[in-house]
Scaffold this active site. Sequence first.
Site, PDB file in Angstrom:
ATOM      1  N   ASP A 151      48.714  20.716 -65.350  1.00 12.75           N
ATOM      2  CA  ASP A 151      47.505  21.507 -65.113  1.00 12.75           C
ATOM      3  C   ASP A 151      46.297  20.601 -65.300  1.00 12.75           C
ATOM      4  O   ASP A 151      46.298  19.713 -66.174  1.00 12.75           O
ATOM      5  CB  ASP A 151      47.402  22.668 -66.098  1.00 12.75           C
ATOM      6  CG  ASP A 151      48.356  23.808 -65.765  1.00 12.75           C
ATOM      7  OD1 ASP A 151      49.136  23.672 -64.804  1.00 12.75           O
ATOM      8  OD2 ASP A 151      48.316  24.827 -66.477  1.00 12.75           O
ATOM      9  N   HIS A 182      49.347  18.629 -69.523  1.00 10.79           N
ATOM     10  CA  HIS A 182      47.991  18.521 -68.989  1.00 10.79           C
ATOM     11  C   HIS A 182      47.707  17.065 -68.644  1.00 10.79           C
ATOM     12  O   HIS A 182      47.910  16.178 -69.486  1.00 10.79           O
ATOM     13  CB  HIS A 182      46.966  19.052 -69.984  1.00 10.79           C
ATOM     14  CG  HIS A 182      46.946  20.545 -70.080  1.00 10.79           C
ATOM     15  ND1 HIS A 182      47.840  21.245 -70.869  1.00 10.79           N
ATOM     16  CD2 HIS A 182      46.172  21.480 -69.459  1.00 10.79           C
ATOM     17  CE1 HIS A 182      47.596  22.553 -70.739  1.00 10.79           C
ATOM     18  NE2 HIS A 182      46.606  22.718 -69.892  1.00 10.79           N
TER      19      HIS A 182
END
Length: 262
Positions: free
Chosen positions: A75, A225
Amino acid sequence: MKKRDSFICIFALAVALVLTLTALYPVAVEAGSWGLSFPAAGQPPVGNATVQELKKLDAVYVGDTEKKTLYLTFDAGYENGYTAKILDVLKAHDVPAAFFLVGSYLERNPELVKRMVDEGHLVGNHTAHHPDMSKISDLSAFGKELQQVEDSYRTITGQEMEKYYRPPQGIYSKDNLTMAKELGYKTVFWSLAYVDWNNDSQPTREAAMDKLMGRIHNGAVILLHSTSKTNSEILDEFLTALEGQGYTFAALPELFAQNPGE
């Protein structure tokens, strides 16, 4: 029997009862933040909703738990200087990944988006503005958050975006998942993640590897992430360790094609 031993026995029975009831009476899809509980090391976690319930809404959080196949996802709401290194490692290991990007990421980093696509990775929709999508009850407004990302992707790549969606912060509702499905999207949650997003408190290499390797399981959908410095530093070691344990990596379309839960 000592009181402490008695308490442990009662607690163990309670946990067993909860797991049994969960299996017999599937958890319905309710509004909230996606969450997981890990009953045992190396075993798939229990999600807020079951595989079967999510499947009705074209949503998944884990793959086939009988196969040593993993799905790697990232993400990103912004670029923090680590994505190029992450892409280098993925290329070296020939591992496909999915990058769920916020609208501003595409607008500010078109060359990185092009590289993701050129190197065989999937770019997924993480919405235009990263809002709490569960508060959006109107299909038109919900669709606008996704359409803006699609438009940016088309401008950058000249291609239509594949319709895979990840709710910002994992916040969702059954209505949201239904709207995503109506718009042709498949929703991707995760079965393995850790606190890697805080730039002011990045985990050490050792802590990150312990957390990730301690919870790896067959069919894992891994959320990392790409803004994380630690992730960029451990990714080669992490992938090498997983490959050494016999795991292989597949792209998200395969996750949905396998009909998990049937």
